[in-house]
Design a protein around this motif. Structure first.
Motif, short mmCIF file in Angstrom:
data_model
loop_
_atom_site.label_atom_id
_atom_site.label_comp_id
_atom_site.label_asym_id
_atom_site.label_seq_id
_atom_site.Cartn_x
_atom_site.Cartn_y
_atom_site.Cartn_z
N SER A 149 0.98 -1.15 0.09
CA SER A 149 -0.01 -0.04 -0.03
C SER A 149 0.85 1.34 -0.12
CB SER A 149 -0.88 -0.07 1.35
OG SER A 149 -0.19 -0.18 2.46
N VAL A 150 0.53 2.32 -0.81
CA VAL A 150 1.31 3.61 -0.71
C VAL A 150 0.34 4.67 -0.48
CG1 VAL A 150 2.36 5.04 -2.49
CG2 VAL A 150 2.58 2.46 -2.94
N HIS A 151 0.85 5.29 0.48
CA HIS A 151 -0.08 6.34 1.06
C HIS A 151 0.46 7.73 0.66
CE1 HIS A 151 -1.94 3.70 4.06
NE2 HIS A 151 -0.64 2.99 4.05
N VAL A 152 -0.48 8.15 -0.04
CA VAL A 152 0.03 9.70 -0.78
C VAL A 152 -0.59 10.69 -0.12
CG1 VAL A 152 0.15 11.22 -3.02
CG2 VAL A 152 -0.08 8.65 -3.18
N GLU A 153 0.14 12.04 0.29
CA GLU A 153 -0.48 13.09 0.95
C GLU A 153 -1.65 13.52 0.51
OE1 GLU A 153 2.75 15.71 3.11
OE2 GLU A 153 2.15 16.94 1.18
N GLY A 154 -2.44 13.70 1.39
CA GLY A 154 -3.76 14.21 0.76
C GLY A 154 -4.86 13.27 0.35
N ASP A 155 -4.44 12.10 0.18
CA ASP A 155 -5.54 11.12 -0.42
C ASP A 155 -6.21 10.42 0.74
OD1 ASP A 155 -4.54 11.42 -2.77
OD2 ASP A 155 -3.74 9.43 -3.41
N ASP A 156 -7.40 10.05 0.73
CA ASP A 156 -8.19 9.43 1.80
C ASP A 156 -7.75 7.94 1.85
OD1 ASP A 156 -9.46 11.65 2.30
OD2 ASP A 156 -11.20 11.17 0.98
N ALA A 157 -7.64 7.27 0.49
CA ALA A 157 -7.38 5.79 0.58
C ALA A 157 -6.20 5.61 0.00
CB ALA A 157 -8.45 4.91 -0.10
N PRO A 158 -5.25 4.52 0.59
CA PRO A 158 -3.97 4.21 -0.08
C PRO A 158 -4.18 3.74 -1.62
CG PRO A 158 -4.40 2.70 1.65
CD PRO A 158 -5.36 3.57 1.71
N LEU A 159 -3.06 3.54 -2.12
CA LEU A 159 -3.31 2.93 -3.55
C LEU A 159 -2.40 1.58 -3.05
CD1 LEU A 159 -0.86 5.32 -5.68
CD2 LEU A 159 -3.29 4.87 -6.04
N GLU A 160 -3.02 0.50 -3.96
CA GLU A 160 -2.55 -0.85 -3.66
C GLU A 160 -1.72 -1.24 -4.88
OE1 GLU A 160 -4.16 -3.48 -1.25
OE2 GLU A 160 -4.16 -1.83 0.02
N ALA A 161 -0.96 -1.99 -4.66
CA ALA A 161 -0.04 -2.50 -5.75
C ALA A 161 0.54 -4.04 -5.56
CB ALA A 161 0.87 -1.66 -6.41
N ASP A 162 0.93 -4.41 -6.57
CA ASP A 162 1.99 -5.96 -6.33
C ASP A 162 3.10 -5.55 -5.86
OD1 ASP A 162 -0.14 -7.65 -7.13
OD2 ASP A 162 0.31 -7.21 -9.38
N ALA A 163 3.80 -4.35 -6.03
CA ALA A 163 5.30 -4.17 -5.76
C ALA A 163 5.63 -2.64 -5.83
CB ALA A 163 6.12 -4.84 -6.69
N VAL A 164 6.15 -2.11 -4.94
CA VAL A 164 6.61 -0.74 -5.09
C VAL A 164 8.11 -0.72 -5.32
CG1 VAL A 164 6.81 -0.30 -2.59
CG2 VAL A 164 6.31 1.47 -3.87
N ILE A 165 8.47 0.40 -6.02
CA ILE A 165 9.70 0.83 -6.34
C ILE A 165 10.36 1.84 -5.63
CG2 ILE A 165 11.83 0.90 -7.80
CD1 ILE A 165 10.18 -0.92 -9.72
N LEU A 166 11.01 1.96 -4.54
CA LEU A 166 11.59 3.42 -4.16
C LEU A 166 12.73 3.96 -4.83
CD1 LEU A 166 11.49 2.17 -0.24
CD2 LEU A 166 9.60 3.57 -1.66
N ALA A 167 12.24 5.05 -5.50
CA ALA A 167 13.60 5.76 -6.31
C ALA A 167 13.53 7.18 -6.14
CB ALA A 167 13.17 5.57 -8.02
N ILE A 168 13.69 7.24 -4.74
CA ILE A 168 13.31 8.71 -4.26
C ILE A 168 14.57 9.48 -3.91
CG2 ILE A 168 11.22 8.08 -3.15
CD1 ILE A 168 12.65 7.51 -0.48
N GLY A 169 15.57 9.03 -4.57
CA GLY A 169 16.78 9.68 -4.37
C GLY A 169 17.66 9.75 -2.86
N GLY A 170 18.73 10.32 -3.00
CA GLY A 170 19.65 10.22 -1.61
C GLY A 170 19.28 11.32 -0.88
N LEU A 171 20.46 11.88 -0.27
CA LEU A 171 20.40 13.31 0.64
C LEU A 171 20.00 14.31 -0.22
CD1 LEU A 171 23.01 12.57 3.52
CD2 LEU A 171 20.74 13.55 3.78
N ALA A 172 20.72 14.33 -1.39
CA ALA A 172 20.52 15.73 -2.14
C ALA A 172 19.30 15.58 -2.88
CB ALA A 172 21.61 15.50 -3.19
N GLY A 173 18.56 14.35 -3.13
CA GLY A 173 17.47 14.29 -4.04
C GLY A 173 16.18 14.46 -2.75
N GLY A 174 16.40 14.42 -1.62
CA GLY A 174 15.14 14.37 -0.70
C GLY A 174 14.77 13.07 -0.13
N GLY A 175 15.27 11.93 -0.72
CA GLY A 175 14.79 10.59 -0.28
C GLY A 175 15.45 10.15 1.25
#
Ligand SMILES: Cc1cc2nc3c(=O)[nH]c(=O)nc-3n(C[C@H](O)[C@H](O)[C@H](O)COP(=O)(O)OP(=O)(O)OC[C@H]3O[C@@H](n4cnc5c(N)ncnc54)[C@H](O)[C@@H]3O)c2cc1C
Length: 415
Positions: free
Chosen positions: A281-307
């Motif tokens: 489940s993926v909880h996006v800010e402002g959404d009432d319900a989470p998104l559901e998926a089979d898998a999630v890939i975290l590609a959110i960057g390191g310290l410089a990218g905000g991950g």
């Protein structure tokens, strides 16, 4: 039924992951909160950090051969259509700081000095704050690569700015003006005059001004008959805008769904056999319900990218001391993963002021800096059941564009 995959992050790692998962028939949604490291970088595309390459080349006494890209990475680069990836030799880029450095590939707007021998390169003067053609030409001429290849750099007068405001507008705005074919033709004429005035040259080096929606240097070079290109800027160049335009086109072409939003949390549930989670489940800010998926890939960057965030225990302190010791870095998303660096999982620091950043943060000799190595600990690209990671958020990997492509492609294939 097609697997559903959510990719969090739209830097180069997220893009490669989405492309690779779509090639395997998955339904892909890419969620991104905005700009990351890829959009900040200047258009040099490295596999290993270039200073390491230079050190190794000095030790071995000669240029190192550039390894070929894996077929999937080459195919990805071809479809992105933004980079030139020379077959065998590294590209050689002139930086605005006056250095000449190797790169495995480059944004097509950047000038590659690699193929040039015993010739001169014109550097047109332009009255802009960050552009000093005379100083730049002098320092580039002094670089070992230039001396070894017989390259000379000649500052020349050429009225390449058309309107008064172009002395002050940001590089990105000036670059965007050259997206207009009429304006590009105007620049072409000024460069032709400069070439004639100088009695010919082997190339022309300009600032980071050659297109915001796409690299315009090749069109100029083809019409002028000599290579024209940009110098490399360390951070914040129009190369970031060109990446975003190429990325948006590629995501549209492969049929990935796009969403703008900040993800707050990811949850994984292991209901099935093996280490594959049944659902994430993926909880996006402002959404009432989470998104559901089979898998999630975290590609959110390191310290410089905000991950990854620097979060020393004192950050949670009240009036006097922090309530307890804690690991000094945190993922910017709540997720069932372990943070660490090249040495292992992050430990609790005993000092309430966090780790000795002045000692460990920056690279020293062969030891990489903690700021560059901290991230999610993975087996390959697997961080937890149903959760994969790619790019700069993966602990202990090189922080380069091509390494982010490699882990992105792998995560997309394995998700
Ligand atoms: C100034 C600078 C110069 C560099 N120079 C070079 C160079 O010359 N050569 C080279 O090879 N490499 C260079 N790099 C490194 C290279 O750019 C990175 O290694 C690479 O781009 C990392 O890509 P990424 O996709 O992992 O991360 P990013 O490009 O940082 O992408 C992260 C994405 O995640 C999104 N995101 C983060 N948190 C959330 C959230 N909670 N919810 C939703 N989305 C989120 C961000 O908005 C962004 O879209 C440079 C980096 C910087 C910062």
């Amino acid at each position: 039924m097609a697997r559903s995959i959510v990719v969090i992050g739209a830097g180069v790692a997220g893009l490669a992951a989405a492309w690779s998962a779509r090639r395997r028939g998955a339904q892909v949604t890419v969620i991104s909160a905005g700009v990351g490291e890829t959009a900040l970088a200047g258009g040099a595309v490295d596999d290993v950090p270039w200073d390491q390459l230079e050190r190794a080349a000095r030790l071995l006494g000669g240029d190192l051969p550039a390894g070929d890209l894996a077929p999937a990475a080459r195919q990805f680069a071809a479809e992105l259509g933004l980079w030139d990836v020379p077959q065998a030799a590294a590209a050689r880029l002139a930086t605005v700081a006056g250095r000449i450095r190797p790169a495995r590939a480059r944004d097509r707007a950047l000038l590659d000095l690699g193929p040039l021998r015993r010739t001169r390169v014109l550097v047109p003067r332009a009255p802009r704050g960050a552009w000093d053609a005379d100083a730049l030409a002098a320092s580039l001429a002094d670089e070992p690569f230039a001396r070894a290849r017989g390259l000379r750099f000649l500052p020349v007068d050429a009225p390449i700015l058309r309107f008064d405001d172009e002395r002050r507008i940001p590089d990105g705005d000036l670059a965007a003006r050259h997206d207009d074919p009429a304006r590009l033709s105007w620049l072409l004429e000024r460069l032709r005059e400069a070439l004639e005035g100088a009695g010919g040259a082997g190339a022309i080096l300009l600032g980071p001004w050659l297109g915001a929606r796409a690299p315009r240097a090749e069109a100029l070079s083809a019409r002028l008959g000599v290579p024209v290109g940009e110098a490399l800027v360390g951070a914040g160049s129009p190369a970031g805008l060109r990446f975003e335009a190429a990325r948006d086109a590629l995501l549209a072409a492969i049929g990935a769904t796009r969403r703008h939003g900040r993800v707050r949390a990811v949850g994984a549930r292991r209901d099935g056999p093996g280490d594959r989670a049944e659902r994430v489940s993926v909880h996006v800010e402002g959404d009432d319900a989470p998104l559901e998926a089979d898998a999630v890939i975290l590609a959110i960057g390191g310290l410089a990218g905000g991950g990854v965030a620097y979060a020393p225990p004192e950050r949670g302190a009240g009036h006097d001391l922090a309530a307890r010791g804690a690991a000094p870095f945190a993922l910017s998303i709540a997720a069932p993963v372990t943070l660490g660096d090249a040495r292992g999982p992050l430990g609790v620091v005993s000092s309430m002021q966090g780790p000795e950043l002045d000692v460990i943060a920056w690279p020293c000799g062969e030891r990489p800096g903690a700021l560059e190595t901290v991230g999610i600990r993975c087996e390959g690209v697997r961080a937890a059941p149903g959760v994969l990671a790619a790019g700069s958020v993966v602990a202990g990997r090189a922080r380069t564009v091509l390494d982010a492509v490699t882990t992105g492609l792998r995560a997309g294939a394995e998700a």
